[in-house]
Design a protein around this motif. Structure first.
Motif: not given
Length: 589
Positions: A195-197, A257-264
């Motif tokens: 999650c930090p990455t 950013a939204t795609f990365w946050f969905a991954f997170l």
């Protein structure tokens, strides 16, 4: 030395570079167009108009060109350049005229016949070419433009639609940014990560998305674009003038950013059921961290949904409010999430503060917070002097700031938290302050035209917009419809001072009655032959044909238009698909 005869010079240097000569000629004051040809080992320069000072141009070349270059053997002043049907300078015609003038022993008094606009009928054969005389003094010249046929568009229809509609610079930037994010995204999806990455990847995209919209950053980007000298090749200036398409970075990074946050969120959901190795008896991700993550994901999804073009057009006020309030909430929650993630992933032996300051997301959030807060730190209520122009237009005069850069705009509001409107600043040379023209376009503008305000809220600093790119060109056609003349007017008023030659097309109902004598006279002071088309008298014209005629007449390097979305896109496409640089708002912010 006589202006009416060619100026003979010796050719002492071996290097011939007509390209450098033409670039320097175009940079001379008063020169509209220039060409240089090598004929029988000598360079001959051709310049328009025929009123330029040849001696001054000769001195300019001698002082500015590299000493290793051959200087022109003769200079010829022409009333207008001849053009091919594709809009390029007709060099064969120049050579024929040059040889004919030498054979007949004539001077430059035997000038080229008046140049003509060559236009080809769409769908016709190459032989069906007509000519329209370039004579703005003729009362029928506008009719001649409207009756003529436009030249064929370049490229096949599928290719030009792809090039000039589907894949404009804005969308190309968006595509590059999104693909650049998806490559590491897929790699980490397959390889595995933490999650930090993912928070770092998301925060970097959020940082770029927000900072690229910061007013001072926007102004700096426009400033750098305008540093390109106007003597440089046109293709360079045409591309640097696309600076306003950098909103593609905003949307591309925002979506990424939204795609990365969905991954997170997905990773956090998995870690919420796994035991922590650094905190025995606890899970890797705490319940609080997971709850904050889901809240941010919901808000980002809502923001992205309202930003979709068709929804945004229909619900623009709601889009702005969602973007503002949901954006501020996401910022607060992201600060909370960053602190919670540091707490979840740091062991008891490492000081919390030390881990936090070594977290990339922390510093990204610092810059994001400053970027968002800085315009609001300059929020103020200022005095306004209203000038009612008509029942359809109002001019507001401000004195709190002197002479903003031509081509900039300010944001005004009567309710700072709910609604903001952008208006072009009109700075009159040698006069303090600036003004804006408010034209009736809805309930908000209608309210103030009916009851002019004496105070308004203003936020941030004047920000440069698309009209500012007119300063990248030596000769430009400026097009405005209705109150669109407002953003055009400051550029027109400063054109002579900035050595820009302008032609103007303004289509509007009852111009003097609606906008007043000062606005109309300001347009005419910049271009005495301005086409001011009264739509109440003559109906709506074919703007594309009129613009094309003005471009050919003035040999303009570019067109800048301020109008409604449909007409702006039509004119920009109509010009670019025929090889003319054109610029207009893309409504991406």
């Amino acid at each position: 030395m006589s202006d009416s005869t060619p100026i003979e010079k010796g050719l002492a240097c071996p290097k011939i570079d007509t390209y450098s000569i033409v670039s320097n000629l175009k940079g001379c004051e008063g020169v509209f167009e220039a060409s240089a040809l090598e004929v029988e080992g000598k360079i001959h320069a051709f310049i328009t108009p025929d009123t330029v000072d040849i001696q001054r141009i000769e001195r300019h070349l001698e002082s500015s060109l590299d000493q290793s270059l051959v200087l022109p053997a003769s200079y010829h002043r022409l009333p207008q350049m001849p053009y091919t049907n594709k809009g390029a300078i007709d060099e064969e015609e120049l050579v024929l005229w040059l040889k004919r003038s030498v054979t007949e022993n004539t001077s430059t008094e035997h000038l080229l016949r008046p140049a003509q606009i060559h236009v080809r009928e769409i769908g016709s054969s190459a032989s069906s070419i007509s000519s329209v005389p370039l004579s703005p003094e003729s009362p029928a010249w506008k009719d001649q433009y409207l009756e003529s046929q436009l030249p064929e568009k370049r490229l096949s229809k599928p290719l030009r639609n792809l090039r000039y509609i589907c894949m404009i610079i804005y969308r190309r930037i968006f595509a590059v940014i999104f693909i650049a994010n998806m490559v590491p995204y897929i790699y980490l999806l397959l390889k595995g990560t933490d999650c930090p990455t993912l928070a770092t990847a998301c925060s970097i995209n959020m940082l770029i998305s927000i900072v690229i919209r910061q007013e001072n950053v926007v102004n700096a980007l426009f400033y750098m674009a305008l540093l390109v000298p106007r003597s440089w090749p046109l293709w360079i200036r045409k591309n640097t003038s696309k600076v306003y398409h950098l909103g593609g970075l905003h949307s591309g990074c925002g979506v990424s950013a939204t795609f990365w946050f969905a991954f997170l969120v997905a990773e956090a959901s998995l870690d919420a059921v796994k035991n922590s190795t650094i905190r025995p008896g606890e899970k890797i991700i705490s319940t609080a961290t997971l709850a904050v993550s889901y809240a941010i994901m919901v808000l980002l999804t809502v923001m992205l949904s309202f930003a979709y073009p068709s929804i945004r057009r229909k619900m623009h006020d709601q889009f702005e409010q969602v973007h503002r309030f949901a954006g501020w909430t996401v910022l607060i929650l992201f600060w909370t999430l960053t602190i919670l993630l540091v707490s979840d992933y740091s062991g008891p032996s490492i000081p919390f503060a030390k881990v936090l300051i070594h977290t990339p997301a922390f510093w990204c959030l610092v810059i994001i917070t400053v970027s968002i807060a800085s315009p609001w730190a300059q929020l103020r209520k200022v005095k306004v002097t209203p000038e009612k122009l008509s029942n359809h237009a109002l001019r507001l005069h401000f004195s709190h700031r002197n002479n903003p850069v031509p081509g900039s705009f300010v944001r005004l509001s009567d309710n700072p938290l709910m609604e903001w409107h952008s208006f072009a600043t009109i700075a009159v040379p040698e006069r303090n302050g600036f003004s804006v023209v408010v034209s009736k376009a809805g309930d908000w503008t209608g309210k103030y035209i009916a009851s002019p305000p004496t105070e308004m809220w203003i936020r941030g600093v004047p920000t440069r917009g698309v009209m500012n790119v007119a300063h990248c060109f030596n000769r430009v056609v400026i097009v405005g419809t209705g109150s669109g003349i407002g953003p055009c007017l400051p550029v027109l008023l400063s054109a002579a001072r900035n050595n820009i030659q302008v032609r103007v097309l303004w289509s509007t109902p009852k111009p003097r009655e609606t906008f007043g004598d000062e606005v109309v006279d300001g347009v005419l002071s910049a271009d005495p032959n301005a086409v001011i088309w009264d739509t109440r008298v003559d109906g709506k014209p074919d703007i594309v044909k009129l613009v094309w005629g003005l471009v050919q007449e003035s040999q303009a390097e570019a067109v800048v238009i301020i109008s409604n979305p449909a007409l702006t896109k039509k004119v920009v496409y109509g010009m670019e698909s025929r090889g003319v640089a054109a610029y207009g708002a893309i409504w991406d912010s």
